[in-house]
Motif scaffolding. Structure first.
Motif, PDB file in Angstrom:
ATOM      1  N   ILE A  41      43.996  59.970  32.766  1.00  0.00           N
ATOM      2  CA  ILE A  41      43.651  59.190  33.961  1.00  0.00           C
ATOM      3  C   ILE A  41      43.549  60.111  35.174  1.00  0.00           C
ATOM      4  N   GLN A  42      44.449  61.069  35.293  1.00  0.00           N
ATOM      5  CA  GLN A  42      44.373  62.016  36.410  1.00  0.00           C
ATOM      6  C   GLN A  42      43.040  62.757  36.387  1.00  0.00           C
ATOM      7  N   GLU A  43      42.608  63.151  35.223  1.00  0.00           N
ATOM      8  CA  GLU A  43      41.314  63.832  35.083  1.00  0.00           C
ATOM      9  C   GLU A  43      40.177  62.923  35.542  1.00  0.00           C
ATOM     10  N   LYS A  44      40.234  61.643  35.163  1.00  0.00           N
ATOM     11  CA  LYS A  44      39.214  60.689  35.612  1.00  0.00           C
ATOM     12  C   LYS A  44      39.237  60.527  37.129  1.00  0.00           C
ATOM     13  N   LEU A  45      40.420  60.443  37.702  1.00  0.00           N
ATOM     14  CA  LEU A  45      40.554  60.249  39.145  1.00  0.00           C
ATOM     15  C   LEU A  45      40.070  61.457  39.939  1.00  0.00           C
ATOM     16  N   SER A  46      40.135  62.632  39.345  1.00  0.00           N
ATOM     17  CA  SER A  46      39.730  63.841  40.064  1.00  0.00           C
ATOM     18  C   SER A  46      38.251  63.812  40.425  1.00  0.00           C
ATOM     19  N   GLY A  47      37.478  62.929  39.798  1.00  0.00           N
ATOM     20  CA  GLY A  47      36.067  62.800  40.127  1.00  0.00           C
ATOM     21  C   GLY A  47      35.778  61.883  41.307  1.00  0.00           C
ATOM     22  N   ARG A  69      59.074  48.474  44.654  1.00  0.00           N
ATOM     23  CA  ARG A  69      59.788  47.489  45.477  1.00  0.00           C
ATOM     24  C   ARG A  69      58.895  46.956  46.598  1.00  0.00           C
ATOM     25  N   ARG A  70      58.254  47.855  47.319  1.00  0.00           N
ATOM     26  CA  ARG A  70      57.444  47.442  48.472  1.00  0.00           C
ATOM     27  C   ARG A  70      56.196  46.658  48.075  1.00  0.00           C
ATOM     28  N   THR A  71      55.616  47.010  46.943  1.00  0.00           N
ATOM     29  CA  THR A  71      54.376  46.349  46.532  1.00  0.00           C
ATOM     30  C   THR A  71      54.629  45.184  45.580  1.00  0.00           C
ATOM     31  N   GLN A  72      55.887  45.014  45.198  1.00  0.00           N
ATOM     32  CA  GLN A  72      56.281  43.959  44.256  1.00  0.00           C
ATOM     33  C   GLN A  72      55.489  44.063  42.952  1.00  0.00           C
ATOM     34  N   THR A  73      55.371  45.293  42.466  1.00  0.00           N
ATOM     35  CA  THR A  73      54.712  45.549  41.189  1.00  0.00           C
ATOM     36  C   THR A  73      55.741  46.072  40.197  1.00  0.00           C
ATOM     37  N   ILE A  74      55.459  45.895  38.953  1.00  0.00           N
ATOM     38  CA  ILE A  74      56.291  46.456  37.894  1.00  0.00           C
ATOM     39  C   ILE A  74      55.893  47.918  37.719  1.00  0.00           C
ATOM     40  N   HIS A  75      56.886  48.787  37.596  1.00  0.00           N
ATOM     41  CA  HIS A  75      56.625  50.224  37.439  1.00  0.00           C
ATOM     42  C   HIS A  75      55.885  50.506  36.135  1.00  0.00           C
ATOM     43  N   HIS A  76      54.821  51.294  36.241  1.00  0.00           N
ATOM     44  CA  HIS A  76      54.095  51.831  35.089  1.00  0.00           C
ATOM     45  C   HIS A  76      53.702  53.262  35.412  1.00  0.00           C
ATOM     46  N   THR A  77      53.492  54.059  34.381  1.00  0.00           N
ATOM     47  CA  THR A  77      52.795  55.331  34.527  1.00  0.00           C
ATOM     48  C   THR A  77      51.873  55.468  33.324  1.00  0.00           C
ATOM     49  N   PRO A  78      50.649  55.808  33.595  1.00  0.00           N
ATOM     50  CA  PRO A  78      50.032  55.970  34.903  1.00  0.00           C
ATOM     51  C   PRO A  78      49.783  54.615  35.569  1.00  0.00           C
ATOM     52  N   ALA A  92      46.441  48.735  38.937  1.00  0.00           N
ATOM     53  CA  ALA A  92      46.078  48.810  37.528  1.00  0.00           C
ATOM     54  C   ALA A  92      46.908  49.915  36.880  1.00  0.00           C
ATOM     55  N   SER A  93      47.096  49.787  35.579  1.00  0.00           N
ATOM     56  CA  SER A  93      47.844  50.812  34.863  1.00  0.00           C
ATOM     57  C   SER A  93      47.137  51.162  33.561  1.00  0.00           C
ATOM     58  N   HIS A  94      47.496  52.306  33.067  1.00  0.00           N
ATOM     59  CA  HIS A  94      46.989  52.829  31.808  1.00  0.00           C
ATOM     60  C   HIS A  94      45.464  52.765  31.766  1.00  0.00           C
ATOM     61  N   TYR A  95      44.901  52.259  30.683  1.00  0.00           N
ATOM     62  CA  TYR A  95      43.453  52.265  30.520  1.00  0.00           C
ATOM     63  C   TYR A  95      42.745  51.172  31.302  1.00  0.00           C
ATOM     64  N   SER A  96      43.477  50.365  32.035  1.00  0.00           N
ATOM     65  CA  SER A  96      42.848  49.384  32.935  1.00  0.00           C
ATOM     66  C   SER A  96      42.417  50.031  34.244  1.00  0.00           C
ATOM     67  N   ILE A  97      42.858  51.255  34.501  1.00  0.00           N
ATOM     68  CA  ILE A  97      42.481  51.962  35.723  1.00  0.00           C
ATOM     69  C   ILE A  97      41.007  52.329  35.622  1.00  0.00           C
ATOM     70  N   SER A  98      40.253  51.943  36.640  1.00  0.00           N
ATOM     71  CA  SER A  98      38.809  52.161  36.650  1.00  0.00           C
ATOM     72  C   SER A  98      38.388  52.862  37.936  1.00  0.00           C
TER      73      SER A  98
END
Length: 127
Positions: A41-47, A69-78, A92-98
């Motif tokens: 995902i980091q490689e994809k984001l670098s574009g 806590r601030r965004t009221q989201t459940i922690h994921h990586t990526p 979005a997390s994992h392969y849902s990141i677009s």
């Protein structure tokens, strides 16, 4: 040339980023150095033509937890989170990141400029 990834290493730096969401969106990327999916995902984001504020969770779990806590989201990586006016506008997390979805949420505004946040005269933060 714009440095694509800016590491966020403290809650104080995160505070400063949140202040700037009134003016423009910020992209937060929770990254794990131990995860192949996160590296992909980091490689994809670098574009992307945007500054991406990265939290390496092995080094700065406190910052990652504070984002959750601030965004009221459940922690994921990526995980990618975009904020505007201190409101969550994309998560979005994992392969849902677009990259296309991220670009659409940014519109013509490509995220924060490091100089705006970390190099102001009143700011003692350094990266």
């Amino acid at each position: 040339m714009v440095e694509r990834f800016k590491d966020i290493c403290s809650v104080e730096e995160l505070d400063r980023l949140f202040e700037f969401t009134e003016d423009r969106p910020i992209i937060l990327f929770k990254h794990s150095n131990a995860c192949g999916t996160s590296a992909y995902i980091q490689e994809k984001l670098s574009g992307l033509d945007a500054v991406i504020h990265r939290v390496i969770v092995q080094r700065h779990r406190d910052v990652s937890d504070e984002i959750a806590r601030r965004t009221q989201t459940i922690h994921h990586t990526p995980q990618v989170i975009i904020l505007r006016s201190n409101k969550l506008i994309y998560s979005a997390s994992h392969y849902s990141i677009s990259s296309d979805d991220i670009a659409a949420h940014l519109g013509t505004d490509r995220g924060t400029d490091e100089q705006d946040i970390f190099n102001t005269k009143s700011d003692n933060l350094t990266i």
